[in-house]
Motif scaffolding. Structure first.
Motif, short mmCIF file in Angstrom:
data_model
loop_
_atom_site.label_atom_id
_atom_site.label_comp_id
_atom_site.label_asym_id
_atom_site.label_seq_id
_atom_site.Cartn_x
_atom_site.Cartn_y
_atom_site.Cartn_z
N GLU A 91 0.84 -1.22 0.00
CA GLU A 91 0.00 0.00 0.00
C GLU A 91 0.86 1.26 0.00
O GLU A 91 0.57 2.21 -0.71
CB GLU A 91 -0.92 0.02 1.23
N ALA A 92 1.92 1.25 0.77
CA ALA A 92 2.81 2.41 0.82
C ALA A 92 3.48 2.63 -0.53
O ALA A 92 3.59 3.77 -0.99
CB ALA A 92 3.86 2.22 1.91
N SER A 93 3.91 1.55 -1.17
CA SER A 93 4.56 1.69 -2.48
C SER A 93 3.61 2.28 -3.51
O SER A 93 4.00 3.11 -4.32
CB SER A 93 5.13 0.35 -2.95
N ARG A 94 2.35 1.87 -3.45
CA ARG A 94 1.35 2.43 -4.37
C ARG A 94 1.10 3.91 -4.08
O ARG A 94 0.99 4.71 -5.00
CB ARG A 94 0.05 1.64 -4.28
N ALA A 95 0.98 4.25 -2.81
CA ALA A 95 0.72 5.65 -2.44
C ALA A 95 1.89 6.56 -2.83
O ALA A 95 1.68 7.73 -3.16
CB ALA A 95 0.46 5.75 -0.93
N LEU A 96 3.11 6.02 -2.79
CA LEU A 96 4.30 6.82 -3.09
C LEU A 96 4.74 6.70 -4.55
O LEU A 96 5.65 7.40 -4.98
CB LEU A 96 5.46 6.39 -2.19
N ALA A 97 4.11 5.79 -5.28
CA ALA A 97 4.45 5.53 -6.69
C ALA A 97 5.92 5.11 -6.83
O ALA A 97 6.64 5.59 -7.71
CB ALA A 97 4.13 6.74 -7.56
N VAL A 98 6.34 4.22 -5.94
CA VAL A 98 7.68 3.62 -6.03
C VAL A 98 7.53 2.12 -5.88
O VAL A 98 6.50 1.62 -5.42
CB VAL A 98 8.66 4.18 -4.97
N ALA A 99 8.57 1.39 -6.23
CA ALA A 99 8.53 -0.07 -6.15
C ALA A 99 8.40 -0.54 -4.70
O ALA A 99 8.94 0.08 -3.78
CB ALA A 99 9.79 -0.65 -6.78
N ARG A 100 7.69 -1.65 -4.53
CA ARG A 100 7.53 -2.23 -3.20
C ARG A 100 8.89 -2.54 -2.59
O ARG A 100 9.13 -2.31 -1.41
CB ARG A 100 6.68 -3.51 -3.32
N ALA A 101 9.82 -3.06 -3.41
CA ALA A 101 11.16 -3.40 -2.92
C ALA A 101 11.89 -2.15 -2.42
O ALA A 101 12.68 -2.22 -1.48
CB ALA A 101 11.96 -4.09 -4.01
N THR A 102 11.64 -1.01 -3.05
CA THR A 102 12.27 0.25 -2.63
C THR A 102 11.79 0.63 -1.24
O THR A 102 12.59 0.98 -0.36
CB THR A 102 11.96 1.38 -3.62
N VAL A 103 10.48 0.54 -1.02
CA VAL A 103 9.92 0.87 0.30
C VAL A 103 10.48 -0.08 1.35
O VAL A 103 10.93 0.36 2.42
CB VAL A 103 8.38 0.84 0.28
N GLN A 104 10.50 -1.38 1.05
CA GLN A 104 11.00 -2.36 2.01
C GLN A 104 12.48 -2.12 2.31
O GLN A 104 12.90 -2.18 3.47
CB GLN A 104 10.80 -3.79 1.50
N ALA A 105 13.27 -1.84 1.28
CA ALA A 105 14.70 -1.59 1.48
C ALA A 105 14.92 -0.35 2.34
O ALA A 105 15.79 -0.33 3.22
CB ALA A 105 15.40 -1.44 0.14
N ARG A 106 14.12 0.69 2.10
CA ARG A 106 14.25 1.92 2.89
C ARG A 106 13.87 1.65 4.35
O ARG A 106 14.53 2.12 5.27
CB ARG A 106 13.36 3.03 2.32
N LEU A 107 12.80 0.91 4.58
CA LEU A 107 12.40 0.57 5.94
C LEU A 107 13.47 -0.24 6.65
O LEU A 107 13.81 0.01 7.81
CB LEU A 107 11.06 -0.19 5.94
N ASP A 108 14.04 -1.22 5.93
CA ASP A 108 15.10 -2.04 6.50
C ASP A 108 16.31 -1.18 6.86
O ASP A 108 16.92 -1.36 7.92
CB ASP A 108 15.51 -3.15 5.53
N LYS A 109 16.66 -0.25 5.97
CA LYS A 109 17.81 0.64 6.21
C LYS A 109 17.55 1.52 7.43
O LYS A 109 18.44 1.69 8.28
CB LYS A 109 18.05 1.52 4.97
N LEU A 110 16.34 2.06 7.57
CA LEU A 110 16.01 2.92 8.71
C LEU A 110 16.02 2.14 10.02
O LEU A 110 16.45 2.64 11.05
CB LEU A 110 14.65 3.60 8.49
N GLN A 111 15.57 0.88 9.97
CA GLN A 111 15.63 0.04 11.17
C GLN A 111 17.07 -0.29 11.53
O GLN A 111 17.45 -0.22 12.70
CB GLN A 111 14.83 -1.24 10.97
N ALA A 112 17.87 -0.66 10.55
CA ALA A 112 19.27 -1.01 10.81
C ALA A 112 20.05 0.18 11.37
O ALA A 112 20.94 0.00 12.21
CB ALA A 112 19.94 -1.51 9.52
#
Length: 157
Positions: free
Chosen positions: A22-43
């Motif tokens: 849902e976030a990737s659709r709202a931001l018009a970016v790839a799902r993998a991009t959102v997941q990678a960014r979330l993983d980076k922010l958590q790390a």
């Protein structure tokens, strides 16, 4: 943190149950991009959790106070922290500079119950004296989104 990171954080702050898709659709970016960014922010330690945010008032603790604590120096900060961790009403404890050694955020069921909490703090035997300020109103609650937005570096083109 860049502006895309800030936009991702803003989305999840507004809707904790939002899926990555849902976030990737709202931001018009790839799902993998959102997941990678979330993983980076958590790390990096920027995102520290995903659990529900609780309001002490909502679970029966409408009184909040900040207590400045002077401690027995031989107990050490770690010893005091361990003793105070046994009191469920102590929500936060910070080492501070100045006249006092620690600053504690505590909650209670009533003003009378606050006395019980303060007595429990003193009964640990680690605190020499305390000074408390009861919160009357909270015009700005704990918030992070404005700081995230201010910290965001513009995306590179």
């Amino acid at each position: 943190m860049d502006t895309l990171d800030a936009r991702i954080v803003a989305l999840f702050t507004g809707d904790h149950k939002m899926s990555v898709l849902e976030a990737s659709r709202a931001l018009a970016v790839a799902r993998a991009t959102v997941q990678a960014r979330l993983d980076k922010l958590q790390a990096a330690g920027a995102i520290t959790g995903w659990g529900p945010q609780l309001d002490p008032e909502g679970i029966g603790y409408p009184v909040r106070a900040y207590c400045s604590l002077a401690i027995h120096q031989d107990a050490g900060h770690d010893g005091v922290a361990a003793a105070l961790a046994g009191i469920p009403e102590v929500l936060e404890l910070h080492t501070v500079s100045g006249e006092f050694d620690l600053l504690a955020c505590v909650v209670a069921r009533s003003n009378a119950d606050l006395q019980r909490v303060l007595d429990a703090v003193l009964a640990t035997g680690t605190v020499v004296r305390s000074s408390s300020s009861v919160v009357l109103n909270t015009p700005i609650a704990s918030r992070m989104l404005p700081l995230v937005e201010a910290a965001a570096v513009p995306d590179e083109l």
